[in-house]
Scaffold this motif. Structure first.
Motif, PDB file in Angstrom:
ATOM      1  N   TRP A   1      26.335   5.148  57.382  1.00 60.68           N
ATOM      2  CA  TRP A   1      27.574   5.166  56.620  1.00 60.68           C
ATOM      3  C   TRP A   1      27.382   6.064  55.415  1.00 60.68           C
TER       4      TRP A   1
ATOM      5  N   HIS B   1      35.594  -3.305  56.685  1.00 61.97           N
ATOM      6  CA  HIS B   1      36.337  -2.680  57.773  1.00 61.97           C
ATOM      7  C   HIS B   1      37.406  -3.632  58.291  1.00 61.97           C
TER       8      HIS B   1
ATOM      9  N   ARG C   1      28.635   3.884  49.546  1.00 65.36           N
ATOM     10  CA  ARG C   1      28.483   2.434  49.581  1.00 65.36           C
ATOM     11  C   ARG C   1      29.123   1.869  50.843  1.00 65.36           C
ATOM     12  N   ARG C   2      28.545   0.803  51.355  1.00 67.52           N
ATOM     13  CA  ARG C   2      29.101   0.175  52.551  1.00 67.52           C
ATOM     14  C   ARG C   2      30.483  -0.376  52.239  1.00 67.52           C
ATOM     15  N   GLN C   3      31.442  -0.071  53.102  1.00 68.98           N
ATOM     16  CA  GLN C   3      32.831  -0.469  52.881  1.00 68.98           C
ATOM     17  C   GLN C   3      33.244  -1.547  53.879  1.00 68.98           C
TER      18      GLN C   3
ATOM     19  N   ASP D   1      38.640   1.484  58.682  1.00 68.76           N
ATOM     20  CA  ASP D   1      39.380   0.812  57.608  1.00 68.76           C
ATOM     21  C   ASP D   1      40.830   0.602  58.032  1.00 68.76           C
TER      22      ASP D   1
ATOM     23  N   VAL E   1      34.429   4.106  58.664  1.00 66.65           N
ATOM     24  CA  VAL E   1      33.643   3.788  57.463  1.00 66.65           C
ATOM     25  C   VAL E   1      32.176   3.538  57.806  1.00 66.65           C
ATOM     26  N   GLU E   2      31.882   3.316  59.087  1.00 63.51           N
ATOM     27  CA  GLU E   2      30.496   3.077  59.501  1.00 63.51           C
ATOM     28  C   GLU E   2      30.416   3.251  61.010  1.00 63.51           C
TER      29      GLU E   2
END
Length: 202
Positions: free
Chosen positions: A136, A143, A139-141, A180, A186-187
């Protein structure tokens, strides 16, 4: 001592088990006998069998007789985005640069610095059941949804060692991309599951 020697012996013992020299439930030769056979120190054999116990190929206590383990029970993967309910170990957190494939999956430029994590998911008996490598940006977001593509790969050396299998064994590869609320990635992650331990039902 050559740090790779016990791994080579473990690989050879794995080959012998897979070729059914010893069947599930059979007792393997003692550590002293194996040390004599491979012409190595008994401590090298201890390291090799410890590795095979961790991979679930051998059963038995550290200082007692060892037996070939019975094959692990099959699991069904129903939700590839669910949290893993058993212990896990994070084995790699080094950042990566986005390859062409990762750049396409995350919609970022090639070479973008990505955060990375590889987690070894263990079954209740402590055996490796699945490898999950995630990438990612920033920063990890959180989902909102995810998409999954299912395929198959041949395991490379590091994956094979972690899962207790031989190199080039076929495994499921699930490419999971988390999105998202606007549908942006996002990842993304690769879930690697041994075909002899999993069925997919989703």
């Amino acid at each position: 001592m050559d740090g790779a020697l016990h791994r080579r012996i473990a690989a050879d013992l794995t080959r012998r088990i897979q070729q059914r020299e010893w069947l599930p439930g059979d007792q393997i030769p003692s550590r002293a006998a194996l040390a004599a056979e491979y012409d190595v120190h008994e401590q090298t054999i201890r390291l090799a069998v410890t590795l095979l116990r961790k991979r679930g190929l051998l059963e038995g206590e550290q200082r007692s007789r060892l037996f070939v383990a019975h094959p692990p029970a099959m699991r069904a993967l129903i939700n590839p985005d669910a949290d893993w309910p058993h212990p896990s170990e994070t084995t790699d957190t080094a950042p990566r640069r986005a390859t062409v494939e990762l750049a396409a999956r995350l919609d970022v430029p090639v070479g973008t610095r990505l955060q990375h994590e590889t987690v070894e998911c263990l079954d209740p008996g402590g055996r490796s059941a699945m490898l999950v490598s995630s990438w990612w940006r920033g920063r990890r977001q959180p989902h909102d949804s995810f998409v999954v593509e299912v395929g198959a790969i041949e395991l490379h050396e590091r994956q094979a060692h972690a899962l207790g299998l031989t190199v080039d064994t076929l495994a499921y590869r699930l490419v999971r991309t988390r999105l998202d609320t606007a549908g942006r990635a996002v990842e993304t992650a690769d879930l690697v599951l041994p075909m002899d331990r999993w069925v997919l039902r989703f």
